[in-house]
Write an enzyme that holds these catalytic residues in place. Structure first.
Site, mmCIF file in Angstrom:
data_model
loop_
_atom_site.group_PDB
_atom_site.id
_atom_site.type_symbol
_atom_site.label_atom_id
_atom_site.label_comp_id
_atom_site.label_asym_id
_atom_site.label_seq_id
_atom_site.Cartn_x
_atom_site.Cartn_y
_atom_site.Cartn_z
ATOM 1 N N TYR A 20 -3.037 -0.974 10.454
ATOM 2 C CA TYR A 20 -3.049 -1.424 9.052
ATOM 3 C C TYR A 20 -1.784 -0.984 8.329
ATOM 4 C CZ TYR A 20 -3.751 -1.280 4.064
ATOM 5 O OH TYR A 20 -3.557 -1.411 2.702
ATOM 6 N N THR B 221 0.837 -1.203 0.000
ATOM 7 C CA THR B 221 0.000 0.000 0.000
ATOM 8 C C THR B 221 0.869 1.249 0.000
ATOM 9 O OG1 THR B 221 -1.645 1.258 1.285
ATOM 10 C CG2 THR B 221 -0.118 -0.100 2.527
#
Length: 355
Positions: free
Chosen positions: A158, A133
């Site tokens: 996350y 990401t």
């Protein structure tokens, strides 16, 4: 244009996370190009799901399993003998990671360990791409885009777990798949750090476009909590085709292996409010309200990626503007609302994107 069909036809590809939003787009693309796909993932976690909408279980051999279950995962690798592994399985939501940090780390860190360990014990594998990401970087609210050599970090569970996934991949590359010893092991290893992806078929909670669709279909105003946050928005097909291109290029040439940012140009990164206004432009009757919450869990206010490396090495050129991205996304959702064949719609959008 890279000839995806010529490379992928008949290739054995193991795709983790094939039941998710991005994974389903990847599955549709691999199906289009004639690959033999084994999908390994948990069952779809939204109702509806893109995987079900496109009949994903008919496009591949589908194993419903947890990447935390190493024995089951290794058996899948052993039985299928993949040539290419694309690792997309993850807990992908920032706000969910605040609610379930242990599960987030278990999935995103130890899940990556398990997949790489399965790769290590499967001699057929030649190319591995780990999808992470844009949020893996230590976010300093820089006004320039982050480059691949910037420090990793991640404020929330996350983002941090995905930075850890990057470090796990780096350790496995150094220890077991060192490019200098490619002749011995024959495996190329890369990671891709993609921006905020948008597109039809996403129904996850706490994501901008799914929330916009849900509110608008009910005739209610869209509620936005962080209108000024700037993100590297891109249509899901942008990263999907770069993952596929990278996996193919490094299949025969280890010099392509590495870390890559995949996103829009820095000058095309937009605040949430701009994306919202584009949605209202294309979705008839959509309205919105801004409800900022000063007590909401932390999310970075500014995040942009520098994509020079991907442009220079992979020949990456973003195809869709923000306007294109929202227009095509709304077309997908409205086609679904009309009851159209969503596999056909998805394949048509892929074909249009590749033209």
């Amino acid at each position: 244009m890279f000839d995806y069909a010529s490379f992928y036809k008949g290739k054995r590809v193991l795709l983790t996370g094939h039941t998710g939003f991005k994974g389903s787009w990847m599955l549709a693309a691999l199906h289009k190009f004639g690959a033999k796909v084994l999908g390994y993932s948990l069952a779809p976690n939204t109702t509806p799901s893109m995987f079900e909408k496109i009949g994903g279980d008919k496009l591949c051999t589908s194993i419903i399993g947890d990447i935390s279950d190493y024995d089951k995962l290794l058996k899948a690798f052993t039985d299928f003998q993949p040539e290419i592994v694309i690792h997309m399985a993850a807990q992908p939501i920032v706000l969910e990671s605040y609610k379930a940090p242990v599960w987030t780390y278990q999935t995103n860190v130890m899940g990556t360990v398990n997949v790489l360990e399965a790769v290590r014990h499967t001699k057929s594998v030649r190319s591995f791409v780990n999808v992470t990401t844009d949020k893996v970087y230590e976010n300093l609210s820089l006004t320039r885009g982050y480059v691949e050599t910037d420090a990793l970090g991640g404020y929330d569970p996350y983002s941090n777990s995905k930075a850890c996934s990057e470090l796990v991949t780096k350790a496995y590359r150094s220890s077991f798949f060192n490019p200098e010893k490619f002749a011995e092991h024959g495996v190329s290893i890369s990671t891709c750090r993609a921006g905020n992806v948008l597109g039809g078929g996403d129904w996850a909670d706490n994501r901008l476009i799914p929330d916009c669709v849900r509110y608008s279909l009910k005739g209610e105003p869209i509620i936005i909590r962080n209108p000024k946050a700037v993100r590297p928005w891109e249509h899901v097909m942008e990263p999907v085709f770069q993952y596929l291109k990278l996996a193919a290029l490094q299949y025969n040439n280890v010099s392509y292996a590495g870390h890559y940012n995949i996103g829009p140009e820095v000058s095309h990164c937009k605040p949430v409010l701009d994306i919202l206004q584009l949605f209202v432009k294309y979705f008839p009757g959509a309205t919105y309200e801004i409800h900022e919450n000063p007590n909401a869990p932390h999310e970075a206010s500014l995040l942009m990626l520098n994509i020079d490396k991907s442009k220079e090495v992979l020949g990456f050129r973003p195809r869709y503007s923000a306007d294109d991205t929202i227009r095509v996304s709304v077309e997908w959702y409205t086609a679904d609302a009309r009851g159209e064949d969503m596999l056909a719609v998805t394949l048509r959008q892929i074909e249009d994107f590749l033209q």
